[in-house]
Design a protein around this motif. Structure first.
Motif, PDB file in Angstrom:
ATOM      1  N   LEU A 148      -5.375   6.513  12.216  1.00 44.64           N
ATOM      2  CA  LEU A 148      -6.075   7.653  11.620  1.00 44.64           C
ATOM      3  C   LEU A 148      -7.486   7.789  12.177  1.00 44.64           C
ATOM      4  N   ARG A 149      -8.191   6.665  12.301  1.00 44.81           N
ATOM      5  CA  ARG A 149      -9.552   6.714  12.858  1.00 44.81           C
ATOM      6  C   ARG A 149      -9.531   7.205  14.300  1.00 44.81           C
ATOM      7  N   ALA A 150      -8.570   6.722  15.096  1.00 37.06           N
ATOM      8  CA  ALA A 150      -8.473   7.149  16.495  1.00 37.06           C
ATOM      9  C   ALA A 150      -8.145   8.646  16.586  1.00 37.06           C
ATOM     10  N   ALA A 151      -7.253   9.110  15.715  1.00 36.19           N
ATOM     11  CA  ALA A 151      -6.895  10.535  15.720  1.00 36.19           C
ATOM     12  C   ALA A 151      -8.083  11.392  15.294  1.00 36.19           C
ATOM     13  N   ALA A 152      -8.853  10.916  14.308  1.00 35.12           N
ATOM     14  CA  ALA A 152     -10.041  11.653  13.876  1.00 35.12           C
ATOM     15  C   ALA A 152     -11.056  11.744  15.004  1.00 35.12           C
ATOM     16  N   GLU A 153     -11.240  10.660  15.728  1.00 36.66           N
ATOM     17  CA  GLU A 153     -12.167  10.662  16.860  1.00 36.66           C
ATOM     18  C   GLU A 153     -11.704  11.636  17.938  1.00 36.66           C
ATOM     19  N   ALA A 154     -10.396  11.641  18.227  1.00 44.20           N
ATOM     20  CA  ALA A 154      -9.859  12.554  19.237  1.00 44.20           C
ATOM     21  C   ALA A 154     -10.002  14.003  18.783  1.00 44.20           C
ATOM     22  N   ALA A 155      -9.734  14.274  17.503  1.00 48.15           N
ATOM     23  CA  ALA A 155      -9.861  15.635  16.980  1.00 48.15           C
ATOM     24  C   ALA A 155     -11.312  16.099  17.034  1.00 48.15           C
ATOM     25  N   ARG A 156     -12.231  15.194  16.712  1.00 46.94           N
ATOM     26  CA  ARG A 156     -13.661  15.525  16.774  1.00 46.94           C
ATOM     27  C   ARG A 156     -14.050  15.884  18.208  1.00 46.94           C
ATOM     28  N   ALA A 157     -13.536  15.117  19.168  1.00 43.54           N
ATOM     29  CA  ALA A 157     -13.852  15.372  20.577  1.00 43.54           C
ATOM     30  C   ALA A 157     -13.277  16.711  21.036  1.00 43.54           C
ATOM     31  N   ILE A 158     -12.072  17.019  20.582  1.00 31.90           N
ATOM     32  CA  ILE A 158     -11.460  18.302  20.937  1.00 31.90           C
ATOM     33  C   ILE A 158     -12.289  19.445  20.365  1.00 31.90           C
TER      34      ILE A 158
ATOM     35  N   VAL B 240       0.870  -1.165   0.000  1.00 31.61           N
ATOM     36  CA  VAL B 240       0.000   0.000   0.000  1.00 31.61           C
ATOM     37  C   VAL B 240       0.911   1.220   0.000  1.00 31.61           C
ATOM     38  N   ARG B 241       0.716   2.097  -0.977  1.00 34.76           N
ATOM     39  CA  ARG B 241       1.560   3.289  -1.079  1.00 34.76           C
ATOM     40  C   ARG B 241       0.775   4.516  -0.649  1.00 34.76           C
ATOM     41  N   ILE B 242       1.402   5.297   0.230  1.00 31.45           N
ATOM     42  CA  ILE B 242       0.942   6.643   0.554  1.00 31.45           C
ATOM     43  C   ILE B 242       1.947   7.563  -0.123  1.00 31.45           C
ATOM     44  N   TYR B 243       1.449   8.343  -1.074  1.00 32.28           N
ATOM     45  CA  TYR B 243       2.313   9.218  -1.862  1.00 32.28           C
ATOM     46  C   TYR B 243       1.980  10.663  -1.500  1.00 32.28           C
TER      47      TYR B 243
ATOM     48  N   GLU C  36       8.564  15.040  -3.113  1.00 32.96           N
ATOM     49  CA  GLU C  36       7.763  13.856  -3.415  1.00 32.96           C
ATOM     50  C   GLU C  36       8.204  12.749  -2.465  1.00 32.96           C
ATOM     51  N   LEU C  37       7.237  12.166  -1.763  1.00 30.83           N
ATOM     52  CA  LEU C  37       7.555  11.177  -0.750  1.00 30.83           C
ATOM     53  C   LEU C  37       6.662   9.943  -0.916  1.00 30.83           C
ATOM     54  N   PRO C  38       7.171   8.890  -1.582  1.00 29.45           N
ATOM     55  CA  PRO C  38       6.402   7.653  -1.682  1.00 29.45           C
ATOM     56  C   PRO C  38       6.710   6.764  -0.472  1.00 29.45           C
ATOM     57  N   LEU C  39       5.682   6.383   0.251  1.00 28.65           N
ATOM     58  CA  LEU C  39       5.847   5.538   1.435  1.00 28.65           C
ATOM     59  C   LEU C  39       5.088   4.233   1.200  1.00 28.65           C
ATOM     60  N   ASP C  40       5.793   3.102   1.209  1.00 31.01           N
ATOM     61  CA  ASP C  40       5.173   1.802   0.963  1.00 31.01           C
ATOM     62  C   ASP C  40       5.068   1.005   2.260  1.00 31.01           C
ATOM     63  N   PHE C  41       3.899   0.370   2.455  1.00 31.49           N
ATOM     64  CA  PHE C  41       3.625  -0.409   3.655  1.00 31.49           C
ATOM     65  C   PHE C  41       3.014  -1.738   3.253  1.00 31.49           C
ATOM     66  N   ASP C  42       3.316  -2.778   4.036  1.00 34.82           N
ATOM     67  CA  ASP C  42       2.618  -4.028   3.769  1.00 34.82           C
ATOM     68  C   ASP C  42       1.173  -3.858   4.241  1.00 34.82           C
ATOM     69  N   PRO C  43       0.256  -4.692   3.758  1.00 31.06           N
ATOM     70  CA  PRO C  43      -1.163  -4.497   4.091  1.00 31.06           C
ATOM     71  C   PRO C  43      -1.459  -4.441   5.595  1.00 31.06           C
ATOM     72  N   GLU C  44      -0.747  -5.241   6.399  1.00 32.83           N
ATOM     73  CA  GLU C  44      -0.992  -5.220   7.846  1.00 32.83           C
ATOM     74  C   GLU C  44      -0.601  -3.875   8.447  1.00 32.83           C
ATOM     75  N   GLU C  45       0.550  -3.331   8.017  1.00 34.41           N
ATOM     76  CA  GLU C  45       0.967  -2.014   8.502  1.00 34.41           C
ATOM     77  C   GLU C  45      -0.037  -0.943   8.074  1.00 34.41           C
ATOM     78  N   ALA C  46      -0.540  -1.056   6.849  1.00 33.55           N
ATOM     79  CA  ALA C  46      -1.519  -0.090   6.348  1.00 33.55           C
ATOM     80  C   ALA C  46      -2.791  -0.120   7.199  1.00 33.55           C
ATOM     81  N   GLU C  47      -3.213  -1.322   7.601  1.00 36.35           N
ATOM     82  CA  GLU C  47      -4.400  -1.425   8.461  1.00 36.35           C
ATOM     83  C   GLU C  47      -4.152  -0.783   9.822  1.00 36.35           C
ATOM     84  N   GLU C  48      -2.933  -0.943  10.368  1.00 39.92           N
ATOM     85  CA  GLU C  48      -2.595  -0.292  11.639  1.00 39.92           C
ATOM     86  C   GLU C  48      -2.630   1.224  11.490  1.00 39.92           C
TER      87      GLU C  48
END
Length: 71
Positions: A51-61, A23-26, A34-46
């Protein structure tokens, strides 16, 4: 600058699979960065969970509520 500080830097982000099964985050930022970052699928899921936890915390703030603790 820390992770919790606002920034004026603008960047574009693209996320998708590579032909190698990664999984690439570019990230492309001002000044030709330009910064291509490649992760195996398990790392991408982590990363997605973080990201979901940070979004929840930001929403609460934003609403003045206290964020839930990460498990």
């Amino acid at each position: 600058m820390g992770i919790d500080k606002q920034s004026d830097i603008a960047a574009d982000i693209q996320i998708g699979p590579t032909d190698q099964g990664m999984v690439r985050i570019y990230i492309e930022a001002e000044g030709g960065v330009e910064l291509p970052l490649d992760f195996d699928p398990e790392e991408a899921e982590e990363i997605a969970e973080e990201l979901r936890a940070a979004a929840e915390a930001a929403r609460a703030i934003g609403s003045g509520a206290k964020p839930k603790k990460k498990r």
